[in-house]
Design an enzyme around this catalytic site. Structure first.
Site, PDB file in Angstrom:
ATOM      1  N   SER A   1     -61.719 -48.550  15.083  1.00 47.83           N
ATOM      2  CA  SER A   1     -61.624 -49.996  15.211  1.00 47.83           C
ATOM      3  C   SER A   1     -62.948 -50.607  14.793  1.00 47.83           C
ATOM      4  O   SER A   1     -63.999 -49.965  14.902  1.00 47.83           O
ATOM      5  CB  SER A   1     -61.324 -50.349  16.680  1.00 47.83           C
TER       6      SER A   1
ATOM      7  N   TYR B   1     -64.467 -49.137  25.453  1.00 51.11           N
ATOM      8  CA  TYR B   1     -63.596 -49.051  24.280  1.00 51.11           C
ATOM      9  C   TYR B   1     -64.433 -49.017  23.000  1.00 51.11           C
ATOM     10  O   TYR B   1     -64.240 -48.155  22.140  1.00 51.11           O
ATOM     11  CB  TYR B   1     -62.632 -50.239  24.257  1.00 51.11           C
TER      12      TYR B   1
END
Length: 168
Positions: A127, A140
Site C-alpha cells: 500500500s 498498518y
C-alpha cells in the site's frame, strides 16, 4: 484466467469462493480450486503450499496478498495485541507463504542461455501507506513498509543469482 492457467484460491475457512471460481472458469481458467488457508498457521501454510507444489510441480505466479487493516497507533493508545495480530497476518504471514512456496517458484528456463534460471512472478500486495504513513494507523503503515522492503530485497537476490523471477 483468460490464459488458461490453473489457479488456487487460498483464504480463511468459510470464505465464499463459489462465485469467483465460476467466473474464473468462465473466463478460461483450466482449473480453479479453493483451499482453507490461514497465514498465521505455519504448519497449514507449509502443508497447503507443498500440496500445490507437488501437484503442479511449479508455481508460476504467486500473489502474496494476505492482510488486514486497523486503527492501531501509539498516539491513539493502540493495543499491543491488536498490533501483534496485524503484524502476524500482514508481515509474518507474507514471510511464511513465501518461505513455503520458495521450492516451487518458477519453472525451469527453456533457453540455452542460463538454463538453470527459473522463470516466474512473485506479486506482493502492499500500500502507499508503506511509503507515506497514515495518521492513527501506524501499525498498518509499518506492516506495508515491511512488505515493500521484503519485495525489494528478494528482487535483488533473484537478480544477483541470475534468476528470471519478476518481483512485483
Amino acid at each position: 484466467a483468460p490464459l488458461g492457467m490453473r489457479m488456487y484460491l487460498l483464504d480463511l475457512p468459510g470464505s465464499p469462493f463459489n462465485k469467483l471460481k465460476e467466473e474464473l472458469l468462465d473466463l478460461g481458467a483450466e482449473h480453479v480450486e479453493s483451499l482453507p488457508f490461514d497465514v498465521t498457521n505455519k504448519e497449514q501454510v507449509k502443508s497447503v503450499l507443498k500440496q500445490i507444489g507437488e501437484k503442479e510441480k511449479y508455481i508460476d505466479i504467486l500473489i502474496n496478498n494476505a492482510g488486514i487493516g486497523n486503527k492501531c497507533s501509539i498516539t491513539n493508545n493502540g493495543d499491543f495485541e491488536e498490533y501483534r495480530k496485524l503484524m502476524s497476518i500482514n508481515v509474518d504471514g507474507i514471510w511464511l507463504v513465501l518461505q513455503a512456496a520458495l521450492p516451487y517458484i518458477g519453472r525451469p528456463n527453456q533457453l540455452k542461455k542460463n538454463p538453470d534460471a527459473r522463470i516466474g512472478q512473485l506479486i506482493f500486495m502492499s500500500s502507499s501507506a508503506g511509503k507515506t504513513g497514515v495518521p492513527y494507523m501506524a501499525a498498518y503503515a509499518m506492516s506495508k513498509a515491511a512488505i515493500i522492503a521484503l519485495a525489494n530485497s528478494v528482487r535483488l537476490e533473484y537478480k544477483m543469482s541470475n534468476q528470471k523471477i519478476d518481483v512485483i
